[in-house]
Design a protein around this motif. Structure first.
Motif, short mmCIF file in Angstrom:
data_model
loop_
_atom_site.label_atom_id
_atom_site.label_comp_id
_atom_site.label_asym_id
_atom_site.label_seq_id
_atom_site.Cartn_x
_atom_site.Cartn_y
_atom_site.Cartn_z
N MET A 54 4.87 0.06 1.47
CA MET A 54 4.06 -2.04 1.69
C MET A 54 4.03 -2.68 2.65
O MET A 54 5.69 -2.90 1.89
CB MET A 54 4.10 -1.96 0.11
CG MET A 54 3.20 -1.29 -0.77
SD MET A 54 1.17 -0.69 -0.80
CE MET A 54 0.13 -2.10 -1.02
N GLY A 55 3.81 -3.06 3.12
CA GLY A 55 3.62 -4.28 4.04
C GLY A 55 4.64 -4.45 5.10
O GLY A 55 4.67 -5.25 5.94
N GLY A 56 5.39 -3.09 5.30
CA GLY A 56 5.80 -3.29 7.04
C GLY A 56 7.56 -3.82 6.83
O GLY A 56 7.66 -3.85 8.03
N VAL B 159 11.73 -3.03 9.65
CA VAL B 159 11.32 -1.00 10.26
C VAL B 159 10.79 -0.44 9.56
O VAL B 159 10.80 -0.17 8.22
CB VAL B 159 12.79 -0.14 10.16
CG1 VAL B 159 12.98 1.11 10.41
CG2 VAL B 159 14.13 -1.19 10.92
N THR B 160 9.59 0.65 10.71
CA THR B 160 8.83 1.37 9.89
C THR B 160 9.03 2.45 10.28
O THR B 160 8.99 2.75 11.23
CB THR B 160 7.14 0.32 10.27
OG1 THR B 160 7.04 0.32 11.30
CG2 THR B 160 7.77 -1.21 9.15
N GLU B 161 8.11 4.05 9.65
CA GLU B 161 7.57 4.95 10.69
C GLU B 161 6.95 4.38 10.78
O GLU B 161 5.25 4.37 10.57
CB GLU B 161 7.82 6.16 8.97
CG GLU B 161 9.46 6.05 8.09
CD GLU B 161 8.22 7.10 6.83
OE1 GLU B 161 9.10 8.33 7.28
OE2 GLU B 161 8.25 6.77 5.95
N GLU C 234 2.21 -0.98 -7.57
CA GLU C 234 0.99 -0.04 -7.27
C GLU C 234 2.12 0.42 -5.63
O GLU C 234 1.12 0.27 -4.28
CB GLU C 234 0.42 -1.46 -6.26
CG GLU C 234 -1.18 -2.00 -7.06
CD GLU C 234 -1.98 -2.49 -7.01
OE1 GLU C 234 -1.70 -3.56 -5.56
OE2 GLU C 234 -2.95 -2.90 -7.46
N GLU C 235 3.52 -0.13 -5.60
CA GLU C 235 4.14 1.29 -4.75
C GLU C 235 3.57 2.51 -4.01
O GLU C 235 3.43 2.68 -3.12
CB GLU C 235 5.47 0.95 -4.55
CG GLU C 235 5.74 1.22 -3.90
CD GLU C 235 6.09 1.73 -2.71
OE1 GLU C 235 5.93 1.69 -1.67
OE2 GLU C 235 5.93 -0.01 -1.93
N THR C 236 3.90 2.73 -5.70
CA THR C 236 2.60 4.23 -5.46
C THR C 236 2.04 4.63 -6.67
O THR C 236 2.24 3.77 -7.62
CB THR C 236 4.14 5.62 -5.49
OG1 THR C 236 4.72 5.06 -7.14
CG2 THR C 236 5.48 5.18 -4.98
#
Length: 930
Positions: free
Chosen positions: A480-482, A539-541, A407-409
């Motif tokens: 997924m998950g941050g 780190v997230t976008e 379920e990542e992509t």
């Protein structure tokens, strides 16, 4: 008391002569150390000149040469580094014991003037077999000299050469008779040592190089003077002491792992290596600051060749003190390549067919041993051991653009997953001990010890990236998950104070009936404190799919200060995971020994109180539940050891005991530790201790001083066994449960160590062979859990209400062949093989509690495999020693499998969930002894 013991042995010898051969006589006596003011000299050679008949002095310097034809003999006394003494004209008379007492001291003569048929040190094979023969309990030991023959470099590998002992490549745990880490108890010179790893109860035995040990022993049965927190045995590591009057030795070695050869110009280490100096890591900035001020990409190690050096120096000071220092530094490289798959409810979740692990390990060890003899009756000893281990690992999977994370992509995106995990583990262990032994009287011996231990086991800067790739250059940060792009830290600080006191009171020693009656009284104390903290920075976008690294090898290009300042990237912080834990154990014991004739009875009881307190504040644990657990265990643990010496060279032994298995800190604290593959291990605050009933029956036969043949049958009943279980409702999560009401283990052990060719002269060849074989039958039930009559959960799955014991192999084999020549330049070759059959790595679990036959995860099995090692050793004169070794020559595939039954087909197949090879290690070493 030693005189009484000597006359008891003389009398026993006389009785043996009368019972076996009335026409022969005996020579017996005591050998003392002239350099130590008359202290007994154990493990010296006593030979009859012109023959192969001889003996080895025991711990009290006593010896006995039995069944001698009447006549005149010359006795030769020898000990490594001491003068050789010949005593002529010793007359043997039928039905009599001739007493010959003597002393040995050092000599300026070179050793090549003395012919010594065996090496007699406290770490020698002969010495340890003698100790095993005379021991009250069932005990097996292996010494540094024997380990040197096998090319063994650390204690973890050493223990796997003992019958019934194996290690798990999957978990790293040591298993004795099928029982793993939680069922063992480890001591160093009789005092407990703390664990270096949040994942284990016992310290990593691989931290102890064989250069700092004298021997390692496993008492497979419980005796009341040992901690009751064990079921499979106690491992005791005896530190090295000065042998002889002086020692000075230098060693160098170099080698290569065959798996590394293909990566020689591209062997990866973490970016943390920039902060490593001489095996010590020093973090230059906080983990949060490292997000944009430290690289995210690994670097290349230019010279991935195994290498090491060692130094040993010691001297006797004034005849009363002995001082020994030994230190070593070793650097090794390992490369693993294999597969990883993860299933949930018989459906594939994660798949990587190109898992790579690059591992660099630096190990620095230093031991200081100081012994001082106050007088003939009082001795003290100070031991300080420092170990620094630095492990650098780079894990990569999915570089082939075929990796899948559930379920990542979506399939329509045509993206696959790539994962990189860089971790550096710094372990620093400092053990300090003070021992004392005092002969208060001829019938009273007092021994005590104090210990203070410190452990710092840190993962100061772990770096993880999970990205999506298309195989053609496009790279997208995971979504997924941050926390898929993160740096984290973990710190463990352990402090421990421990002590023991024991007093041996001898009531009776009569030579007429070989009586030996004594009472051993004592007490133990242990206080162990642990502070644990773990922090995550992700780190997230700010806007999805706006940051694209140039490639998976240039991730650092996007984690820049500019991208954080302009808001394209943002930092996510998790609250720290913390727990503090305390184990306090105090106990008193009494052992009564009654020996007469061929029988010896030893009965004991130990009153032990164990208080285990864990306070925690961790993420992913319900705040509505208590954030602590307190467990108190207060019991009496009895032991019974019987020995019947059927003949002088054979024993029958029976051992019965009751013990406890206390949960480990990590099995209770619900902190979630994430492995490189993304699998999670967490503790269970509701876990309870197991209680164990142990029964052993053993026959052992000693054909000669260096030979042994033994057969043992054993049974263990474990109530509320503790197991690693795949937790319900989450893929890749493992936890610990009392999954059954009871587990039973039955087993048979065969141990042999025999001389195939025995050397008859100083230029002959010797050939020895050893084989240890263990067969076990084991089973535990899987229970249903009810509370107030209401069903809570079940541990049954796939129609199974019982299963084998986690970690137990049905078959275990350890074998060795040793060829040696006796000359001025002796040669030695040793071939060692090990095999352990399939074992359960983790129990299965149901996914849906009401449909356990359909929705479940089956147990994961670690497949059996064979290892083969070869060691060649050539001495050149007195000083030079050359060693060539090949370890893991077969380089077998290490594999874990799981039975999978997809709902679409209903057909069950064994699927590989993890596989890799470790490589063959080829090494060349040279030692110079002054």
């Amino acid at each position: 008391m030693r005189s009484i013991l000597f006359f008891a042995i003389m009398a026993f010898s006389t009785l043996a002569i009368q019972a076996q051969n009335p026409e022969t006589g005996t020579i017996a006596g005591k050998l003392v150390d002239k350099e130590m003011q008359g202290e007994p000299l154990p493990f010296a050679n006593v030979l009859l000149k012109g023959s192969t008949k001889g003996a080895t002095t025991d711990m009290d310097g006593l010896y006995s040469l039995d069944n001698l034809e009447p006549g005149i003999y010359t006795i030769v006394f020898s000990f490594l580094g001491y003068e050789t003494l010949e005593v002529p004209n010793v007359e043997v008379v039928a039905n009599k014991v001739t007493e010959v007492n003597s002393e040995l001291g050092s000599s300026a003569a070179s050793l090549d003037e003395v012919v010594i048929n065996t090496v007699s040190r406290r770490d020698s094979e002969v010495a340890l077999l003698l100790e095993q023969k005379r021991a009250i309990d069932i005990k097996e030991s292996i010494g540094a000299k024997q380990l040197s023959k096998m090319g063994v470099s650390d204690v973890a590998t050493a223990t796997s050469k003992i019958s019934g002992v194996t290690t798990s490549e999957a978990s790293g745990d040591l298993f004795v008779r099928g029982l793993g880490d939680r069922y063992l108890y480890t001591t160093f010179n009789g005092l407990p040592v703390p664990s270096d790893d949040v994942e284990r109860k016992n310290i990593d035995l691989g931290l102890f190089s064989t250069s700092v040990i004298q021997n390692v022993s496993i008492s497979k049965t419980y005796s009341a003077e040992n901690s009751a927190d064990q079921a499979s045995g106690t491992i005791d590591i005896t530190s090295r002491e000065l042998a002889g009057k002086k020692e000075f030795e230098l060693g160098l070695d170099a080698g290569i792992n065959t798996n590394v050869i293909g990566q020689f110009k591209s062997f990866k280490v973490s970016t943390n290596q920039k902060d490593v100096t001489a095996g010590f890591y020093s973090q230059k900035m906080s983990t949060e600051s490292a997000l944009n001020n430290q690289a995210w990409d690994p670097q290349i190690n230019d010279f991935p060749v195994n290498r090491g050096y060692s130094l040993t120096a010691g001297t006797n000071i004034g005849g009363k003190a002995r001082l020994l220092f030994t230190g070593s530094r070793d650097i090794s490289f390992e490369y693993n390549e294999g597969t990883f798959r993860e299933f949930r409810s018989n459906n594939l979740y994660d798949l990587f067919s190109d898992v790579e692990i690059f591992r660099k390990t630096e190990n620095i060890t230093a031991l200081l041993d100081l012994g001082y003899r106050l007088n003939d009756r009082n001795r003290i000893k100070v031991t300080s051991l420092f170990i620094n281990k630095l492990t650098d690992e780079v894990y990569e999977s999915g570089r082939n653009a075929e990796g899948v994370v559930f379920e990542e992509t979506s399939p329509s995106e045509n993206l696959n997953q790539f994962v990189r995990d860089q971790n550096i583990k710094q372990t620093r262990l400092w053990v300090n001990q003070l021992h004392g032994s005092h002969d208060l009287s001829e019938r009273n011996e007092l021994e005590w010890a104090l210990g203070y231990n410190l452990v710092n086991a840190d993962e100061p800067n772990r770096i993880r990236n999970e990205v999506n790739i298309d195989g053609e250059g496009f790279v997208q940060l995971g979504r997924m998950g941050g926390f898929q792009q993160r740096k984290s830290s973990q710190r463990i600080d352990d402090t421990e104070i421990n002590a023991f006191l024991q007093d041996k009171i001898t009531f009776l020693k009569e030579h007429e009936d070989n009586k030996d009656v004594f009472l051993l009284l004592g007490a133990n104390f242990r206080n162990k404190q642990r502070d644990f903290i773990s922090r995550f920075f992700g780190v997230t976008e700010s806007s999805f799919n706006t940051i694209h690294p140039p490639s998976i090898d240039q991730l650092s290009e996007v984690f820049t200060t500019e991208n954080f300042q302009n808001g394209k990237l943002r930092i996510r912080r998790l609250s720290p995971d913390v727990y503090d834990a305390r184990l306090q154990s105090y106990s008193g014991f009494a052992n009564l020994n009654f020996g007469f004739g061929k029988w010896n009875f030893n009965a004991g009881a130990r009153y032990q109180v164990d208080e285990l307190d864990v306070n925690f504040d961790v993420n992913n644990y319900p705040s509505t539940l208590p954030q602590f657990t307190n467990k108190d265990y207060d019991n009496i643990y009895p032991s019974l050891n019987l020995k019947y010496s059927y003949t002088e060279n054979s024993n029958f032994r029976l051992a019965v005991s009751r013990t406890i298995t206390i949960p480990e800190f990590k099995e209770i604290a619900p902190f979630e530790y994430v492995s490189q593959t993304g699998q999670i291990t967490r503790g269970n605050p509701d876990l309870e201790a197991s209680t164990n009933f142990n029964l052993d029956l053993k026959y052992e036969f000693f054909p000669s001083a260096g030979e042994l043949i033994s057969l043992t049958g054993f049974f263990k009943e474990i109530k509320d066994p503790i197991n690693r279980v795949q937790d319900r409702g989450a893929a890749g999560v493992f936890s610990f449960f009392n999954a059954g009401e009871k587990a039973n283990v039955f087993g048979i052990e065969l141990g042999t160590n025999v001389d195939i060719i025995k050397n008859e002269d100083s230029q002959g060849i010797e050939l020895q062979a050893g084989l240890n074989a263990t067969r076990m039958w084991h089973e535990q039930d899987l229970k249903n859990v009810y509370r107030d009559g209401r069903f809570i959960r079940t541990f049954q799955y796939n129609g199974k209400s019982s299963v084998g014991l986690q970690g137990a192999s049905d078959w275990i084999f350890n074998g060795s062949i040793n060829l040696s020549t006796q000359s001025s330049n002796p040669f030695q070759a040793t071939l060692v093989a090990n095999y352990a059959s399939d074992k359960i790595y983790a129990l299965g679990a149901p996914e849906v509690q009401t449909q356990t036959a359909v929705f479940y995860n089956d147990e994961i099995i670690e497949k059996g495999f064979v290892t083969l090692d070869l060691v060649l050793n050539q001495k050149f004169g007195e000083h030079w020693d050359l060693q060539l070794s090949g370890k893991n020559l077969l380089n077998p595939e290490v594999k874990r499998v799981q039975n999978i039954r997809p709902s679409t087909t209903g057909v069950e197949n064994a699927e590989t969930v993890r596989s890799y090879t470790s490589g063959t290690v080829l090494s060349l070493g040279i030692n110079y002894s002054f």
